[in-house]
Scaffold this active site. Sequence first.
Site, short mmCIF file in Angstrom:
data_model
loop_
_atom_site.label_atom_id
_atom_site.label_comp_id
_atom_site.label_asym_id
_atom_site.label_seq_id
_atom_site.Cartn_x
_atom_site.Cartn_y
_atom_site.Cartn_z
N GLU A 112 0.97 -1.27 0.04
CA GLU A 112 -0.12 0.00 0.07
C GLU A 112 0.85 1.28 0.07
O GLU A 112 2.06 1.37 0.65
CB GLU A 112 -0.95 -0.10 1.20
N CYS A 125 3.31 8.41 1.27
CA CYS A 125 4.16 7.51 2.28
C CYS A 125 4.26 6.15 1.43
O CYS A 125 3.45 5.70 0.83
CB CYS A 125 2.93 7.44 3.47
N CYS A 132 7.01 -7.22 7.12
CA CYS A 132 8.03 -6.61 7.73
C CYS A 132 8.39 -7.75 8.82
O CYS A 132 7.51 -8.24 9.35
CB CYS A 132 7.52 -5.24 8.48
N CYS A 136 6.66 -5.37 15.51
CA CYS A 136 6.37 -4.63 16.55
C CYS A 136 4.92 -4.97 16.88
O CYS A 136 3.88 -5.40 16.15
CB CYS A 136 6.39 -3.27 16.03
N CYS A 139 1.87 -3.04 15.54
CA CYS A 139 1.74 -2.54 14.16
C CYS A 139 1.03 -3.85 13.37
O CYS A 139 1.60 -4.99 13.35
CB CYS A 139 3.03 -2.51 13.45
N CYS A 356 -0.47 2.27 9.06
CA CYS A 356 0.73 1.18 8.57
C CYS A 356 0.01 -0.09 8.51
O CYS A 356 -0.28 -0.87 9.46
CB CYS A 356 1.86 1.11 9.54
N1 SAH Z 1 9.54 0.24 9.94
C1 SAH Z 1 9.45 1.66 10.08
C2 SAH Z 1 8.58 2.32 8.97
C3 SAH Z 1 7.18 1.72 8.92
S1 SAH Z 1 5.98 2.02 10.18
C4 SAH Z 1 9.49 2.44 11.40
O1 SAH Z 1 8.96 1.28 12.18
O2 SAH Z 1 9.44 3.39 11.52
C5 SAH Z 1 5.70 3.87 10.15
C6 SAH Z 1 4.92 4.24 11.45
O3 SAH Z 1 3.49 3.83 11.47
C7 SAH Z 1 5.80 3.93 12.77
O4 SAH Z 1 6.04 5.03 13.40
C8 SAH Z 1 4.73 3.05 13.35
O5 SAH Z 1 4.69 3.09 14.77
C9 SAH Z 1 3.41 3.65 12.93
N2 SAH Z 1 2.09 2.83 13.20
C10 SAH Z 1 2.02 1.53 13.06
N3 SAH Z 1 0.94 0.85 13.45
C11 SAH Z 1 0.24 2.14 13.67
C12 SAH Z 1 -1.33 2.26 13.95
N4 SAH Z 1 -2.05 1.39 14.45
N5 SAH Z 1 -1.60 3.80 14.63
C13 SAH Z 1 -0.81 4.75 14.24
N6 SAH Z 1 0.34 4.63 13.72
C14 SAH Z 1 1.00 3.29 13.75
#
Ligand code: SAH
Length: 365
Positions: A112, A125, A132, A136, A139, A356
Amino acid sequence: MQQVHVRLLDTSGHAVHNGLAMQNLTELTKNDLEAFVADDLKLPRFRTEQIWQWLWQKRVRAIDGMTNLSKPLREKLAGVACITWPKIVTVQKSKDGTIKFLLSLNDGKLIETVLIPMQDRYSQCLSTQVGCAMACTFCSTGKLGFERNLTYGEIMGQILVGRQYLEDHDMNPLKNLVFMGMGEPLLNLDILIKVLTDLPCERGLSLSWRRSVVSTVGFPDKLKILGDLEVALPAISLHAPTQELRARIMPKAAKVHLNDLMAAIKAYPMRQRERITFEYLLLKDVNDSMEQADQLARLVDRKKGKINLIAYNATEGMPYGAPDRDKVEAFEKRLWDHGLTAFIRRSMGADIKAACGQLKAENQS
Ligand code: SAH
């Protein structure tokens, strides 16, 4: 028609034509295209600039559209090469103007990309991987696991799709990029560097890397490479002010100890007035207390860093809740009281699940 020997520069993105592997031109970096034009096509150098411009600035979808190439030359090229973009599966528009694309790649994998409206422009973005590996715990992409790295053409192709959409709909131009979609950009570093290197090309995408932000959980050795090249500014996904909490919510990322991460960031070369962004995703009752704001303020250098607070977008099946609005505001205020620069990032596209990995996760369930 004259046969041309085609060097396979990348195993992905090849269609087969008359039994010959076709070179997808969008998979070639500027340097690769130069070699392809000189060595494989045996054409003079200026043809590289022409073809590059057609691909990235004029966004032709077929070689026949490269009208300053003679008809025989176009035919020769079309015999060995093709132009492939990621295909749009769905487009979703949020009430706040965010536009989210689900794209399918040559092997059917889905990624996406999101267009985010800013005052007079758009920011896009971009995804850098399918899935990934960082897993985390908050995520959605992390939940999918890692499938593969995106190729050069698949990352650059997202920009072609985004720009074409904006142009087709007479919308503001695309000027900023954030590598903040699916995947961990620094784990696809070689390709990321090729993309960042080619972004500013004048007859190409003409996107300044000074307006590009690479979001990462942070790897000291890879940050050093990025910093030395001076091709982008990082945003660090911190999300916790202590090693212990970070290890709990980001178990893989926290294999790099917080002290080592902070030391790497301190060493990152920056120009005057430039700041490194720290992303801090506020999870209800996990990392949103005043004490944690104090800890965070002690961690971040107030002159070299700024903090982006993101209220968690609650996702079904995830063990976290969205923080209360007043807590988010109090957290921000506390950071300012400590002399830090902190902003609450507008949570865009919540109604279309623009966080994300959310859309893809939904399509696969
Ligand atoms: N792997 C990289 C880039 C992808 S994530 C990184 O971790 O920075 C991009 C951002 O989206 C991260 O800061 C992550 O914490 C955030 N993110 C992931 N899931 C989310 C959610 N449910 N709500 C808001 N932000 C989220």
